[in-house]
Design a protein around this motif. Sequence first.
Motif, PDB file in Angstrom:
ATOM      1  N   GLY A  88      38.287  22.428  49.809  1.00 20.24           N
ATOM      2  CA  GLY A  88      37.485  23.615  49.573  1.00 20.24           C
ATOM      3  C   GLY A  88      37.578  24.049  48.132  1.00 20.24           C
ATOM      4  N   PHE A  89      37.779  25.346  47.891  1.00 21.99           N
ATOM      5  CA  PHE A  89      37.869  25.847  46.522  1.00 21.99           C
ATOM      6  C   PHE A  89      38.601  27.181  46.521  1.00 21.99           C
ATOM      7  CE2 PHE A  89      33.659  27.006  48.252  1.00 21.99           C
ATOM      8  CZ  PHE A  89      33.793  28.393  48.289  1.00 21.99           C
ATOM      9  N   GLY A  90      38.961  27.636  45.319  1.00 24.06           N
ATOM     10  CA  GLY A  90      39.554  28.955  45.140  1.00 24.06           C
ATOM     11  C   GLY A  90      38.541  29.892  44.517  1.00 24.06           C
ATOM     12  N   CYS A  91      38.802  31.191  44.634  1.00 26.26           N
ATOM     13  CA  CYS A  91      37.933  32.208  44.043  1.00 26.26           C
ATOM     14  C   CYS A  91      38.797  33.176  43.239  1.00 26.26           C
ATOM     15  CB  CYS A  91      37.187  32.989  45.117  1.00 26.26           C
ATOM     16  SG  CYS A  91      36.103  32.006  46.154  1.00 26.26           S
ATOM     17  N   LEU A  92      38.396  33.411  41.995  1.00 24.35           N
ATOM     18  CA  LEU A  92      39.076  34.385  41.140  1.00 24.35           C
ATOM     19  C   LEU A  92      38.118  35.525  40.842  1.00 24.35           C
ATOM     20  CD1 LEU A  92      41.245  35.496  39.238  1.00 24.35           C
ATOM     21  CD2 LEU A  92      40.413  33.897  37.480  1.00 24.35           C
ATOM     22  N   PHE A  93      38.490  36.731  41.261  1.00 25.46           N
ATOM     23  CA  PHE A  93      37.698  37.931  40.992  1.00 25.46           C
ATOM     24  C   PHE A  93      38.433  38.758  39.946  1.00 25.46           C
ATOM     25  CE2 PHE A  93      36.898  36.651  45.344  1.00 25.46           C
ATOM     26  CZ  PHE A  93      35.518  36.710  45.441  1.00 25.46           C
ATOM     27  N   ASN A 143      28.750  44.727  41.293  1.00 27.54           N
ATOM     28  CA  ASN A 143      28.673  45.679  40.183  1.00 27.54           C
ATOM     29  C   ASN A 143      30.044  45.974  39.595  1.00 27.54           C
ATOM     30  OD1 ASN A 143      25.867  45.997  40.529  1.00 27.54           O
ATOM     31  ND2 ASN A 143      26.186  47.569  42.108  1.00 27.54           N
ATOM     32  N   GLU A 144      31.090  45.716  40.358  1.00 25.55           N
ATOM     33  CA  GLU A 144      32.439  46.056  39.896  1.00 25.55           C
ATOM     34  C   GLU A 144      33.292  44.840  39.567  1.00 25.55           C
ATOM     35  OE1 GLU A 144      35.999  49.187  41.122  1.00 25.55           O
ATOM     36  OE2 GLU A 144      34.458  48.631  42.581  1.00 25.55           O
ATOM     37  N   TYR A 145      32.987  43.680  40.184  1.00 26.13           N
ATOM     38  CA  TYR A 145      33.809  42.491  39.985  1.00 26.13           C
ATOM     39  C   TYR A 145      32.965  41.296  39.562  1.00 26.13           C
ATOM     40  CZ  TYR A 145      37.867  44.793  42.052  1.00 26.13           C
ATOM     41  OH  TYR A 145      38.919  45.647  42.292  1.00 26.13           O
ATOM     42  N   SER A 146      33.536  40.500  38.651  1.00 24.67           N
ATOM     43  CA  SER A 146      32.967  39.206  38.289  1.00 24.67           C
ATOM     44  C   SER A 146      33.791  38.124  38.961  1.00 24.67           C
ATOM     45  CB  SER A 146      32.990  39.004  36.769  1.00 24.67           C
ATOM     46  OG  SER A 146      32.195  39.983  36.120  1.00 24.67           O
ATOM     47  N   MET A 147      33.175  36.958  39.189  1.00 23.65           N
ATOM     48  CA  MET A 147      33.845  35.925  39.966  1.00 23.65           C
ATOM     49  C   MET A 147      33.602  34.554  39.372  1.00 23.65           C
ATOM     50  SD  MET A 147      32.861  34.680  43.807  1.00 23.65           S
ATOM     51  CE  MET A 147      33.361  33.058  44.379  1.00 23.65           C
ATOM     52  N   VAL A 148      34.610  33.703  39.446  1.00 22.92           N
ATOM     53  CA  VAL A 148      34.457  32.291  39.104  1.00 22.92           C
ATOM     54  C   VAL A 148      35.056  31.459  40.228  1.00 22.92           C
ATOM     55  CG1 VAL A 148      34.474  32.630  36.594  1.00 22.92           C
ATOM     56  CG2 VAL A 148      36.629  32.218  37.800  1.00 22.92           C
ATOM     57  N   LYS A 188      35.508  44.209  36.243  1.00 21.41           N
ATOM     58  CA  LYS A 188      34.722  44.150  35.009  1.00 21.41           C
ATOM     59  C   LYS A 188      35.327  44.999  33.895  1.00 21.41           C
ATOM     60  CE  LYS A 188      30.319  42.696  36.967  1.00 21.41           C
ATOM     61  NZ  LYS A 188      28.868  42.946  37.100  1.00 21.41           N
ATOM     62  N   SER A 189      35.959  46.095  34.242  1.00 21.63           N
ATOM     63  CA  SER A 189      36.601  46.921  33.216  1.00 21.63           C
ATOM     64  C   SER A 189      37.853  46.269  32.643  1.00 21.63           C
ATOM     65  CB  SER A 189      36.958  48.289  33.795  1.00 21.63           C
ATOM     66  OG  SER A 189      37.842  48.156  34.896  1.00 21.63           O
ATOM     67  N   THR A 190      38.388  45.260  33.331  1.00 20.25           N
ATOM     68  CA  THR A 190      39.584  44.558  32.866  1.00 20.25           C
ATOM     69  C   THR A 190      39.241  43.347  32.009  1.00 20.25           C
ATOM     70  OG1 THR A 190      40.755  45.243  34.884  1.00 20.25           O
ATOM     71  CG2 THR A 190      41.734  43.447  33.640  1.00 20.25           C
ATOM     72  N   VAL A 191      38.064  42.779  32.202  1.00 20.49           N
ATOM     73  CA  VAL A 191      37.679  41.545  31.502  1.00 20.49           C
ATOM     74  C   VAL A 191      37.835  41.647  29.992  1.00 20.49           C
ATOM     75  CG1 VAL A 191      35.796  39.940  31.055  1.00 20.49           C
ATOM     76  CG2 VAL A 191      36.149  40.814  33.367  1.00 20.49           C
ATOM     77  N   PRO A 192      37.398  42.737  29.321  1.00 21.51           N
ATOM     78  CA  PRO A 192      37.535  42.797  27.849  1.00 21.51           C
ATOM     79  C   PRO A 192      38.970  42.707  27.350  1.00 21.51           C
ATOM     80  CG  PRO A 192      35.982  44.457  28.636  1.00 21.51           C
ATOM     81  CD  PRO A 192      36.653  43.902  29.847  1.00 21.51           C
ATOM     82  N   LEU A 193      39.946  42.983  28.206  1.00 17.96           N
ATOM     83  CA  LEU A 193      41.352  42.933  27.792  1.00 17.96           C
ATOM     84  C   LEU A 193      41.898  41.510  27.745  1.00 17.96           C
ATOM     85  CD1 LEU A 193      42.729  45.880  29.974  1.00 17.96           C
ATOM     86  CD2 LEU A 193      41.875  45.986  27.623  1.00 17.96           C
ATOM     87  N   LEU A 194      41.180  40.552  28.341  1.00 21.72           N
ATOM     88  CA  LEU A 194      41.660  39.179  28.395  1.00 21.72           C
ATOM     89  C   LEU A 194      41.547  38.502  27.046  1.00 21.72           C
ATOM     90  CD1 LEU A 194      40.114  38.013  31.799  1.00 21.72           C
ATOM     91  CD2 LEU A 194      42.365  39.001  31.379  1.00 21.72           C
ATOM     92  N   GLU A 195      42.345  37.468  26.864  1.00 20.82           N
ATOM     93  CA  GLU A 195      42.321  36.709  25.611  1.00 20.82           C
ATOM     94  C   GLU A 195      41.260  35.621  25.657  1.00 20.82           C
ATOM     95  OE1 GLU A 195      46.293  35.267  25.307  1.00 20.82           O
ATOM     96  OE2 GLU A 195      47.104  37.167  24.556  1.00 20.82           O
ATOM     97  N   ASP A 196      40.708  35.308  24.488  1.00 22.33           N
ATOM     98  CA  ASP A 196      39.735  34.219  24.374  1.00 22.33           C
ATOM     99  C   ASP A 196      40.493  32.898  24.305  1.00 22.33           C
ATOM    100  OD1 ASP A 196      37.103  35.538  24.206  1.00 22.33           O
ATOM    101  OD2 ASP A 196      37.982  36.508  22.450  1.00 22.33           O
ATOM    102  N   THR A 197      40.593  32.245  25.421  1.00 23.00           N
ATOM    103  CA  THR A 197      41.357  31.001  25.510  1.00 23.00           C
ATOM    104  C   THR A 197      40.578  29.972  26.313  1.00 23.00           C
ATOM    105  OG1 THR A 197      43.406  32.298  25.530  1.00 23.00           O
ATOM    106  CG2 THR A 197      43.573  29.986  26.163  1.00 23.00           C
ATOM    107  N   ALA A 198      40.541  28.747  25.823  1.00 15.04           N
ATOM    108  CA  ALA A 198      39.920  27.661  26.579  1.00 15.04           C
ATOM    109  C   ALA A 198      40.822  27.295  27.751  1.00 15.04           C
ATOM    110  CB  ALA A 198      39.686  26.451  25.684  1.00 15.04           C
ATOM    111  N   CYS A 199      40.279  27.299  28.947  1.00 13.35           N
ATOM    112  CA  CYS A 199      41.071  27.072  30.155  1.00 13.35           C
ATOM    113  C   CYS A 199      40.438  25.989  31.014  1.00 13.35           C
ATOM    114  CB  CYS A 199      41.179  28.354  30.977  1.00 13.35           C
ATOM    115  SG  CYS A 199      41.761  29.809  30.078  1.00 13.35           S
ATOM    116  N   ALA A 200      41.289  25.251  31.703  1.00 14.46           N
ATOM    117  CA  ALA A 200      40.829  24.286  32.695  1.00 14.46           C
ATOM    118  C   ALA A 200      41.095  24.853  34.076  1.00 14.46           C
ATOM    119  CB  ALA A 200      41.549  22.957  32.520  1.00 14.46           C
TER     120      ALA A 200
END
Length: 664
Positions: A344-349, A189-194, A352-364
Motif C-alpha cells: 500500500g502506501f503511507g500518508c503524511l498530512f 482547507n487546513e491540511y496538505s497531504m503527500v 498548512k500554518s506549519t508548512v512555512p516553518l519547514l526547511e527547504d530540503t531535498a527528500c526521498a
Amino acid sequence: MQSPCLKEASQVCLHGCCPSPLLGFPEPRKKLGNNRSTAATCRHNFAATATSSIFPNTQFTNPESLPTLQESFTEFSKVYPRYSDSYQVDQIRAQEYYQLSLSHHTCLDYIGIGLFSYAQLQNHDCRKKIVSSSCPPPHSPPKNSHFPFFSVSYKTGNLKTQLLHGGQESELESTIKKRIMSFLNLSENEYSMVFTSNRTSAFKLVAESYPFHSSRKLLTVYDYESEAVETMINCSENKGAQVMPAEFSWPRLRIHSAKLRKMIMRKRKKKKKRGLFVFPLHSRVSGARYPYIWMSIAQENGWHILIDACALGPKDMDSFGLSLIRPDFLICSFYKIFGENPSGFGCLFVKKSTVPLLEDTACAGMVNLIPAKKLFWFLDESSGTDTEIEHMSKFEIEEDELDTSNSFSGPISISKLQSGIQQGETSEPQTGVTTREQKVSQTGEPETAQQQELETTGAAAKQKELETSQNDKVKKTINSSRNGTMEIECRGLDEVDLLGLTQISNRARCLINWLVNALMKLKHPNNEEVPLVRIYGPKIRFDRGPAMAFNVFDWKGEKVDAPLVQKLADRSNISLSYAFLHHISFSEKYEEERATLLERKASGVNRKQKENLGITVVTVALGFLANFEDTYRLWAFIAQFLDADFVEKAKWRYTALNQKTIEV
C-alpha cells in the motif's frame, strides 16, 4: 498432528457462509428501552462481569480439555450479548472477504485499514476472463468504475515546496486523496497531504524537514521498538536534536506520568517552540491506550504535535477530538486488501500554518500513484455487447508501457510475498508497504552501469514523459465513458463507514477481552501455579485496544522464543507477529522481575547498546473483520503448548515429512 479443537474450528462456520441455527449470523439484539445503564456503570461492570462469567472457576491443563468452538461461542454470546449487534461485519466478511473462509486463514497480523475488498479483485479477474465470452459478469461494478489497483512511482523532491504548491497530480491521485481525507475527517482547507512509500518514509520526511536547529527536542512515546521511529531519531540526532523517550511503568505499561510531564514542561525561551512531540494514540503492540490530554499539555507548553495514526482502528478518528487538538503533523498508512495484499502506501498530512516553518530540503520517500499494469476500464452496466467489449480492450495499457523498474502494482498474495517477490520487491510487515531494493530491466537481468547512468541522467524527463503518456491514455479512456468522470470505489473504506464506530469498537472489545481471559485460564498440568501465557500491558479492560502482547512459557517457566511461536502458528494457518517492548520502568518492588525479564536484543536498529534492553513478545492484532472463530483458533493453538513435547513433536513431524531438518 493438529489439535482436535483446531480441526473442529476449521469445519464450523461462524461467518454465515453456510446456514446454521446456532452459528450463522447472530440475530440483532433487541433494543432495550430507556432503562440503560450509564456509560460509567458499563465501564465499571465490564471487567468484573467478563472475569467472573467466562469459564468461571475453571483452568485448562490439557489441550484436549478445551470446550468446542460451538460450546465456547454459546457461552461467549451470553457474556457479551452486544456482540450480536455486529452481525453486519459477518455479512461483509462472507460476501467481500470469502477467501478467509475458503482458506481457513486466521489473519492476526494486520495493523491499519484496507482500501479495497477481495471481491473487487475477483470481480475484475472474472471480467478479464469473459472479455471474449458472452457470459455476463457475476456482479456489476459502479458506473465508470475501474480496476481499483495502482502502482507506486518513487520521486525525490522538496517536501516544503510540494506541500505549499503541490505538483502534477493525476486524477487517480486526486480522487484517492479526497477519499482518504474524507475518511479521516481532515479538511483540505487546513491540511496538505503527500503520499509516501510507507510509514517509515513519512517519519523520515518529517525529520529531514523539521527545524531541529531552532526547536531542538524530539520527544517520543512508544513502548515498542519501531523502525519508523528509530529512523526519525537517527535523522534528527544527525541534525543536532536532543532525543527524549517516554518510559512505561511495569507491569501495566502505562505512561510514567511524572517523568513525561517533567520532560514536556522543561523550561524554554519565550515564544520559542521546544521541539516535536510524537504521540501514538495507542500502542499497536500492547493495546495500551494513552490519554489525549498529553497532547493538550504539550501544545500548551510550546511543542509541535505529530500524531501517529497508523495503529488506529477503523473509524477511531470519529472519536478523536480533532477540532480541539489540531496536530501539526499526522501520519497514517493504508494497505490494499485485508488477508490478501499487505502492500500500500503511507500518508503524511501537514497543517498548512506549519508548512512555512519547514526547511527547504531535498527528500526521498514521496511517491506518485499511477494506474496499475493492464488497467481494465468498465463502462455502464448496460455495456456488454461484443462491439463494446472489443472497444474497451483497445484502451488497456500494456505492461511494456509502464516503468517496471521503479513501480509496483498489485495484486499479490501474502504467500507470494513471503516466498520472495520477483524483481527485488520486498514487503514491510504490518505496514502495508512495498519497496524495491534493486532495479531490474524488463528482461529480468540487472542493468549495466551504462544503463543505470542513462536512467539516472534521464530519469526526470523519462518519468515526466511516461506520466504524461499514461495520463493521456487515462483521459482518453474516461472520455469514452458516458459521463466522462473517474470513480474509484474504495470498498474497504465504504464498509467501515457503513458499520460505524460503535459497532466496530464494541465487537473488538468483546473479542479481545474474551481472548485475554481465555489465555489466562491455561495452566501447566504439573504446576498450575505457572501460567502458560503471560500478557504484557493491559489485560481485561473496557477501553483497551484490539492488540495484545504476550509470551508462552513451558512447564519449567522458560520462555518459548517469540519467533518460534510465530512459525508454528503459521503452520496452523494463523498469522501472528512479534515485537520488542522497551523503555520499561521498574520500581524497587519489581526489581527482581526486572533482572529475569529484560533481555538484550541481539540485533536491531537501536542506536546505543545500553538502550538495547527489553522483552521480545508475540503480538496479536484484531482487525474489524476478526470474528470469534479467529480468537478461538488462536486459543486452541496456544493451548497445544500445554503438551510438554509439543515443540519437539512439531520439529520431528516436519523432519519426517520433508526428509530434512527444518529449523524453527
